[in-house]
Scaffold this active site. Structure first.
Site, PDB file in Angstrom:
ATOM      1  N   LEU A 287       0.839  -1.204   0.000  1.00 31.27           N
ATOM      2  CA  LEU A 287       0.000   0.000   0.000  1.00 31.27           C
ATOM      3  C   LEU A 287       0.869   1.248   0.000  1.00 31.27           C
ATOM      4  CD1 LEU A 287      -2.809   1.267   0.087  1.00 31.27           C
ATOM      5  CD2 LEU A 287      -2.713   1.134   2.582  1.00 31.27           C
TER       6      LEU A 287
ATOM      7  N   GLY B 205      16.081  17.881  12.971  1.00 30.39           N
ATOM      8  CA  GLY B 205      17.147  16.883  13.022  1.00 30.39           C
ATOM      9  C   GLY B 205      17.430  16.172  11.720  1.00 30.39           C
TER      10      GLY B 205
ATOM     11  N   GLU C 180       5.269  20.914  17.275  1.00 30.70           N
ATOM     12  CA  GLU C 180       4.362  21.086  16.132  1.00 30.70           C
ATOM     13  C   GLU C 180       3.362  22.180  16.460  1.00 30.70           C
ATOM     14  OE1 GLU C 180       0.547  21.003  14.541  1.00 30.70           O
ATOM     15  OE2 GLU C 180       0.854  19.853  16.378  1.00 30.70           O
TER      16      GLU C 180
ATOM     17  N   HIS D 223       4.453  17.514   7.038  1.00 30.99           N
ATOM     18  CA  HIS D 223       3.686  16.353   6.593  1.00 30.99           C
ATOM     19  C   HIS D 223       2.774  16.683   5.416  1.00 30.99           C
ATOM     20  CE1 HIS D 223       4.888  15.125  10.670  1.00 30.99           C
ATOM     21  NE2 HIS D 223       4.886  13.918  10.166  1.00 30.99           N
TER      22      HIS D 223
ATOM     23  N   CYS E 189       8.702  19.302  12.320  1.00 31.65           N
ATOM     24  CA  CYS E 189       9.211  17.958  12.566  1.00 31.65           C
ATOM     25  C   CYS E 189      10.420  17.721  11.667  1.00 31.65           C
ATOM     26  CB  CYS E 189       8.089  16.947  12.284  1.00 31.65           C
ATOM     27  SG  CYS E 189       8.297  15.364  13.137  1.00 31.65           S
TER      28      CYS E 189
END
Length: 771
Positions: free
Chosen positions: A18, A438, A671, A700, A732
């Site tokens: 998937l 990071g 976030e 994201h 992130c």
């Protein structure tokens, strides 16, 4: 006869089929029809597999192309205006799929739905947005379509639907009002949904209401009673009410009194509730008993379970008992037999999704008196006895060190104001310093390099030379973009937890143990089976190499002890608090070594701190106590002028604000972009005293934020906290993004920080330091 049942199965595929299909579709390399074909093949394979394993109640509708909460929002027409009108996804056409994935991932100028954690798991769900005058309607028939697919294969299934009260609890209203007020306008959509399933041939429907294992408000208690009276009348299907992730506790009487046919309970998280359930269940109610762990991989003690369950089965009657995993198996890998390289002794202790269903089937047959199954129970007993006595589980030197820990070791040697002054003098950073979290892009070239090394096609010297080249390029790019504090990019790490699991004693790593985190993102949790110790420095060489390439401050990067626990399959033979302290002491040694190597900043990420929060209020103080102590143990060994950062993402931070303060990190990055800086305002209200880096770029979502968007978010953060304590960074890590969008977004982010600095100084004079 006792029935073997299942609540849900991993949807990613044995080889993450998937994931690969989704990412090809998003790149424009696979049309909607091709994606639908892959998805249909996975569903058919899962149904046939469960049937072959002896599962009699097989779920459908547990499959999703991205997220079941998103699917539920689409099904009931809860599509925010920026995504257009409600739509039907069941035809899998390009237009509907495009809008569906825009809700999940965003598009240029169209922010995605918020992303946060599903109860206390590492699975991320998309948060439905509901207007105060929200209109619902049954719009998308994907659940019914999947049930028909299974029927065409000759397999009868039980469609799975997230229940209305849980759906509302996990949604948010755009005006901040209570979502529970929307129940009565939502219920007609659910009634039509169930009626459609029944019309399509469904004889049973599973409604997931994990809110029943949480503290319920009076309104939610009334909502459950009202909702299920209505849904009971929606059709003649046999209704299963599924609860999981904890015990019913004070909600037991409510649950057994709801007008459903089957009640599923989690006996792994709360085995003690069985006797009360058997006593309270009316004669009309069957019980589905979640007896094997749907969230961890340790083999069940089937002989002990059989002895414990036999009286309950005798009291209820076998026809009123279903056996099942504790929750959906989407939280564990697919099949342990694929782990051919795993140590045989360790492998014998584990069960993945396939093995969990084998356990359920064997236990059901044993309780029905099948002699072969009864004999098979002793196999698990022998394996577990061997695990308990294995020398690889306990290490006396680790336990002796743990016993010697003092309270002073879990505190920094100086208070934050003194530390901040020493750190600012050492670092010489401008106001609103810029940095990243990071990781940087794990490109196809890097993955090919890693695969070649894994296959033995290149030696370690060649492999590490490639990693050094990638690291040097990453440092050079950050300097060119103008970032103030750099990172080394983490190119040597496949995953922020697995990397440490590979280097710490007490952990094992798998080859195919993938679990979905969100969308196409999969993680491979290590297996924490024994006492934890550090074999030697784990990150020092890479951090030192990168630091030697620049004159700017560079952060050493560690994953924190609570996140390592939460994102591993953790041992179940001792309290998690003990395991957390063992991991913390190993990481403490690493922070001391990083400081000795000259690193001025060390980041200890704890994105899973909120995730591990117990679902019941009464249990939270104990967890937060040992979790924050573990973090402080990691940080407590360094000097005042060494700056400790931490990072958190995609969680409801208000629930743990006191713990965030107690962690006493010098800087926390969080976030914040999808919520429009709401977390910064929460920090301000809570009086958070230390420095904060609220994320300005939602990594994201495949979109680069505009200058105006970045300026607006940063201005809101400055208004809430003041500029003197703020950092500027993405939400992130960047490992899943591509270099072109990273360059565009970070250049824009640095530009936003510089524009804001100019507003902070008289007549546009430059701030001290780089700027």
């Amino acid at each position: 006869m006792t029935t073997a049942a299942n609540l849900g199965f991993p949807r990613i595929g044995r080889d993450r089929e998937l994931k690969w299909a989704l990412e090809k579709h998003w790149r424009g390399e696979l049309a909607a029809a091709g994606l639908a074909e892959v998805a249909a093949g996975l569903r058919a394979g899962n149904w046939r597999l469960q049937q072959s394993l002896g599962i009699e109640v097989i779920p459908s509708g547990d499959f999703s192309l991205y997220d079941p909460m998103l699917d539920t929002a689409v099904a009931v027409g809860a599509v925010p205006e920026r995504f257009g009108e409600p739509f039907d996804l069941s035809g899998w056409d390009e237009e509907a799929l495009g809008r569906y994935f825009t809700m999940a991932r965003g598009a240029q100028g169209i922010p995605a739905l918020e992303l946060t954690k599903w109860f206390d798991t590492n699975y991320h769900y998309l948060v439905p947005e509901l207007a105060p005058d929200q209109r619902f309607g049954y719009r998308s028939r994907t659940t019914a379509a999947m049930a028909r697919e299974a029927a065409a294969l000759g397999i009868t299934t039980r469609p799975v639907v997230i229940g209305p009260v849980t759906f509302l609890r996990l949604s948010k209203r755009t005006d901040g009002g209570p979502t529970a007020e929307l129940l009565d306008v939502l219920l007609p959509a659910y009634e039509a949904w169930i009626a459609d399933l029944v019309a399509g041939g469904a004889t049973a429907v599973q409604l997931d209401e994990p809110v029943l294992v949480t503290d319920l408000s009076a309104a939610e208690t009334a909502s459950l009673a009202r909702a299920y009276q209505r849904l009971r009348a929606a059709g003649p299907a046999r209704l299963t009410l599924a609860t999981y992730f904890g015990g019913l506790g004070a909600n037991l009487e409510l649950a057994v009194g709801l007008p459903v046919d089957v009640l599923h309970v989690d006996l792994v998280r709360d085995p003690g509730q069985l006797a009360a359930l058997v006593e309270a269940a009316p004669a009309s109610l069957a019980l589905s008993l979640g007896v094997v762990d749907g969230r961890n991989v340790w083999r069940a003690d089937l002989a002990a379970l059989s002895a414990r369950l036999a009286p309950a089965v005798a009291r209820l009657g076998a026809e009123r008992v279903q056996l099942a995993p504790s929750c959906s198996l989407a939280h564990v890998p697919v099949d342990r037999t694929r782990e051919g390289d795993l140590d045989p002794e360790l492998a014998s202790w584990m069960s993945f999704a396939v093995q969990r269903l084998e356990e359920v089937s064997l236990l059901a047959r044993a309780l029905d008196g099948d002699p072969a199954a009864v004999a098979g129970l002793q196999d698990s007993a022998a394996v577990l006895a061997a695990r308990r006595t294995s020398v690889r589980v306990r290490r006396p030197e680790v336990q002796q060190r743990l016993a010697a820990v003092t309270a002073d070791q879990a505190r920094r040697g100086a208070a934050f104001p003194e530390r901040a002054a020493a750190q600012h003098a050492r670092l010489g950073l401008p106001p609103l310093p810029t940095t990243t979290i990071g990781s940087f892009p794990q490109t196809p070239q890097l993955r090919r390099l890693r695969a070649a090394h894994r296959r033995g096609e290149i030696d370690r010297v060649t492999y590490e030379a490639g990693l050094r080249e990638a690291t040097a390029d990453c440092v050079r790019r950050q300097e060119e973009w103008g970032l103030d504090v750099l990172v080394h990019g983490e190119f040597e790490r496949t995953d922020m937890v697995e990397y440490f699991g590979e280097q710490l004693d007490g952990f094992a790593t798998t080859a195919h143990g993938w679990v979905q985190s969100y969308g196409s993102r999969c993680v491979k949790p290590p297996v924490l089976y024994g006492d934890v110790a550090r074999r030697g420095p784990m990150t020092v060489d890479w951090a030192s190499y990168a630091a030697g390439l620049t004159d700017r401050p560079l952060k050493g990067m560690l994953t924190g002890p609570v996140t390592i626990l939460q994102w591993s399959f953790v041992r179940d033979d001792q309290p998690e608090a003990v395991t957390a302290r063992q991991v913390a002491l190993a990481l403490r040694d690493e922070t001391v070594d990083l400081e000795a190597a000259g690193l001025p900043i060390i980041q200890v990420d704890e994105p899973a701190l909120r995730e591990g929060l117990p679902l019941r209020e009464a249990d939270r103080a104990g967890y937060l106590g040992w979790a924050t102590e573990a973090f402080r143990l990691v940080a407590g060994g360094v000097r005042a002028d060494t700056q400790i950062h931490t990072h958190m993402c995609y969680a409801e931070f208000g629930d743990i604000m006191g713990a965030i303060i107690d962690m006493d990190a010098d800087v926390i990055s969080m976030e914040a972009s999808r919520s429009g800086m709401a977390v910064v305002e929460e920090l301000a209200r809570a009086g958070y005293p230390n420095e904060v880096g609220p994320g300005l770029w939602d990594i994201h979502s495949p979109r680069v934020p505009s200058a105006g968007e970045l300026d607006g978010l940063l201005a809101r953060a400055i208004d809430a906290l003041g500029a003197e304590r703020l950092w500027v960074n993405p939400d992130c890590g960047l490992k899943t993004r591509g270099w072109p969008e990273v360059e565009a977004a970070l250049t824009a982010l640095v530009g936003a920080a510089r524009r804001a600095r100019r507003l902070l100084t008289p007549a546009g004079c430059p701030s001290p330091g780089r700027g």
